[in-house]
Scaffold this active site. Structure first.
Site, PDB file in Angstrom:
ATOM      1  N   HIS A 134     -10.310  -5.587  10.619  1.00  0.00           N
ATOM      2  CA  HIS A 134     -11.027  -5.404   9.354  1.00  0.00           C
ATOM      3  C   HIS A 134     -12.390  -4.767   9.565  1.00  0.00           C
ATOM      4  CE1 HIS A 134      -7.895  -7.936   7.811  1.00  0.00           C
ATOM      5  NE2 HIS A 134      -8.382  -7.894   6.601  1.00  0.00           N
ATOM      6  N   GLU A 175       0.809  -1.225   0.000  1.00  0.00           N
ATOM      7  CA  GLU A 175       0.000   0.000   0.000  1.00  0.00           C
ATOM      8  C   GLU A 175       0.838   1.268   0.000  1.00  0.00           C
ATOM      9  OE1 GLU A 175      -0.833  -2.663   1.745  1.00  0.00           O
ATOM     10  OE2 GLU A 175      -2.857  -3.138   1.058  1.00  0.00           O
TER      11      GLU A 175
END
Lengths: 352, 329
Positions: free
Chosen positions: B129, B60
């Site tokens: 998450h 990322e």
């Protein structure tokens, strides 16, 4: 494909050192001298509190900086870290505008918004000095991606220090550049120290160019105190990137003469190390070479010295006399596409 | 006018913007061959090819930074970060670089990029998450942070975000992808930085955004049956923040409840509460209430997770309590 692929993953290139014309060598000497005197002046201005914040100097790295900049075409892009005054000068930016930025003035390359660590100049394609170690690597990789996207023939050079090779963004960037075959040359200026930590203390593989092997990228090492060797090695890497769109990792060893920044007395260095640094001074080394080869006698050198000192004096005077940015411009650079009603609140102002 | 899902609105808009402008391209993990973890980029690789639909490694910081660098040279990347949770790996690039480049170089270089990323609590995804960390980005000058709640808004705001010269965090919510709404044939780009009064009312203001804007609408409808006239303000843009619309509404209704899908302490609701205090203190008949996630790392266990998440029931309770505190009812 792995079994049949016999490419050597990292083959250090040893480009032959070319024989430059005397005037080229003298021009490099002048460039190195300008960086030296500019940085000495910056150090003085810092102690006089004319320069604030942090101030990282290129003293001792003049041959590396000059050699690298000589390898780039004007259309190429450059990203650097926070130790970038010399690169700005080497890219051809007026010493006045560089010094004015260090002084935080509106006439500076970044209009006083960046300071020592954040020089930027659209025209000369210096796309920034960056203050976070390694922050510039993904950006430079993306610039190379944009060149590739548009089918251009520019190359990106991305300078960094030795400490950068241990952060995640180094590995992520080199991996993407190799995977996508981007025209970029990563340059590690290895001055032996990440702040005060030695390379051997911080890097499991202290021969940093070898890290290219992990990405099937070519890498090479060059003596950073030899301006011609640096130029030739960088030129070979840049032109290969241009012709074949392949990334490259170049390491230059280039000891810095002073501490990490102006305020670092470098107590981690022994007296012997300091003596050795003086002996390895690239500026003195080139001066001696030029004198011995008859290209630059003492008189001509004194003349250059006087010219360069005058240029630096002028830059400092210009910076000193330049105005600070007007406070009314404080909110001008938050957004490129302005938003009606976005906050222009000063600390004591009410919200409503 | 067609009725489409939030997902379809995003996909159609992305495609239309790519057709409109050669400089617009998409990149991210699994967006090409796999066609996107949430299928927003379905069909794009086939239509536009790998140059404009670029699969990235799982890195990322690297690919978000690369998008910033590409934007610095004038391209208009639309980056997908698979979930907002992974955006934390790119925090340095987003906060220290995307947000700062325009300012710290004296306006010489802008960063015209969009980072699309879904977030949201729930769905038994566990602590790493299942969260909304839009606050981190909403805190930073130089970024624009959008959180559309309907298909039409998603389309108008994505258009605006792609055409904007600044870095835009475009927040989606997993719970919204399959929601439906009307999408006009011609959608004009939204004006960034504007909240919307999505339901008018006279008794109380409910301030919400993204998924909670839907919960607020549902609650307003339920309470209408009890004779409560609730006004709903959908923030839509978390930075810049449209304080005026919130304050004007509260000045009309005299009280407010904020519904947010993030944690209470230092959250978006705290900023809205402060805004109401500064702009509508004299008009308030009751203290401002906040409905937010329980302040725990979200558990996997279904009953624990449900207890932690803000719901319509919890919002109804807060609205009733607030109205009672005004003494008007």
């Amino acid at each position: 494909m792995g079994d049949t692929d016999t490419r050597s993953p990292a083959r250090p290139r040893r480009p032959r050192k070319s024989k430059p014309q005397p005037e080229t060598l003298v021009a490099y000497y002048r460039q190195m001298l300008l960086i030296r005197r500019f940085e000495e002046r910056a150090a003085r201005a810092y102690t006089e509190a004319k320069i604030g914040g942090y101030c990282h100097l290129n003293l001792g790295e003049e041959a590396t900086v000059t050699g690298l900049m000589a390898a780039l075409e004007p259309r190429d892009y450059l990203f650097t870290n926070y130790r970038e005054h010399g690169y700005a000068l080497g890219r051809g930016i007026d010493a006045r505008r560089v010094m004015a930025e260090l002084y935080g003035r509106s006439t500076g390359v970044s209009k006083g918004w960046g300071g020592s660590m954040h020089l930027f100049d659209t025209e000369s394609r210096l796309l920034g000095g960056y203050g976070i170690v390694g922050g510039q690597l993904p950006l430079a990789t993306g610039a190379a991606l944009a060149i590739d996207y548009r089918g251009g023939d520019e190359v990106v050079m991305c300078q960094m220090g030795d400490g950068t090779t241990n952060i995640g963004a180094f590995h992520e960037s080199l991996n993407m550049a190799a995977l996508w075959e981007l025209p970029i040359v990563y340059v590690v200026v290895n001055n032996g120290l990440g702040m005060g930590t030695t390379v051997a203390h911080a890097s499991a593989e202290p021969e940093l160019y070898k890290r290219a092997a992990a990405y099937r990228m070519e890498g090479a090492h060059v003596d950073g105190s030899d301006v011609i060797a640096v130029r030739d090695a960088a030129h070979a890497a840049v032109e290969r990137a241009r012709a074949e769109s392949k990334p490259f990792l170049l390491e230059t060893t280039s000891p810095r003469l002073r501490g990490h920044s102006v305020v670092d007395p470098a107590r981690y260095r022994t007296a012997e190390e300091k003596d050795a640094l003086k002996a390895a001074d690239p500026l003195a080394r080139l001066a001696l070479e030029l004198e011995e080869s008859g290209f630059l006698d003492a008189e001509a050198r004194d003349k250059l010295e006087a010219e360069v000192r005058a240029e630096v004096d002028d830059a400092a005077a210009f910076a000193d006399e330049s105005p600070h940015p007007d406070v009314s411009t404080l909110f001008d650079y938050t957004y490129a596409t302005p938003v009606p009603g976005a906050s222009r609140r000063l600390p004591a102002d009410p919200v409503f | 006018m067609a009725t489409v899902t939030y997902r379809q609105a995003l996909r159609d808009t992305l495609r239309a913007e790519m057709l409109r402008d050669e400089d617009v391209f998409v990149m991210g993990e699994e967006i090409g061959v796999f066609e996107g973890s949430y299928k927003i980029t379905e069909g794009l690789l086939k239509e536009f090819g790998p140059r404009r639909v670029r699969d990235t490694p799982i890195a990322e910081e690297g690919f978000v930074g690369a998008a910033i660098g590409a934007a610095m040279l004038g391209l208009r990347p639309v980056v997908e970060i698979m979930t907002i949770n992974f955006s934390l790996l790119a925090l340095d690039q987003i906060v220290n670089h995307a947000a700062k480049i325009y300012g710290m170089f004296g306006g010489q270089c802008s960063v015209p990029m969009v980072i699309r990323t879904p977030g949201g609590g729930g769905q038994q995804l566990g602590a790493t998450h299942s969260q909304n960390v839009e606050l981190f980005y909403s805190f930073i000058p130089g970024l624009k942070v959008l959180a559309p709640s309907t298909p039409a808004e998603a389309s108008a705001m994505l258009k605006a975000a792609i055409r904007d010269d600044d870095p835009v965090l475009f927040l989606e919510n997993l719970a919204l992808y399959n929601t439906r709404g009307e999408l006009p044939d011609e959608v004009a780009p939204a004006e960034i930085g504007r909240a919307a009064v999505t339901r008018t009312g006279t008794d109380i203001t409910i301030v919400a955004y993204s998924r909670m804007a839907h919960v607020a609408a549902e609650v307003a409808e339920r309470l209408a049956g009890e004779g409560v006239s609730a006004e709903v303000v959908d923030l839509r843009s978390l930075r810049p923040l449209d304080r005026e619309t919130v304050v004007e509404s509260v000045r009309r209704t005299g009280c407010a409840v904020i519904a947010e899908d993030d944690w209470l302490t230092y959250g978006i609701g705290a900023e809205i509460a402060a805004t109401i205090q500064e702009g509508a203190f004299d008009w308030l008949d009751a203290p401002v209430r906040r409905v937010a996630m329980a302040e725990v790392p979200l558990p996997y266990s279904k009953p624990l997770e449900l207890a932690a998440l803000p719901s319509a029931d919890s919002l109804v309770t807060a609205v009733r309590d607030t109205l009672r505190a005004t003494g008007r009812r």
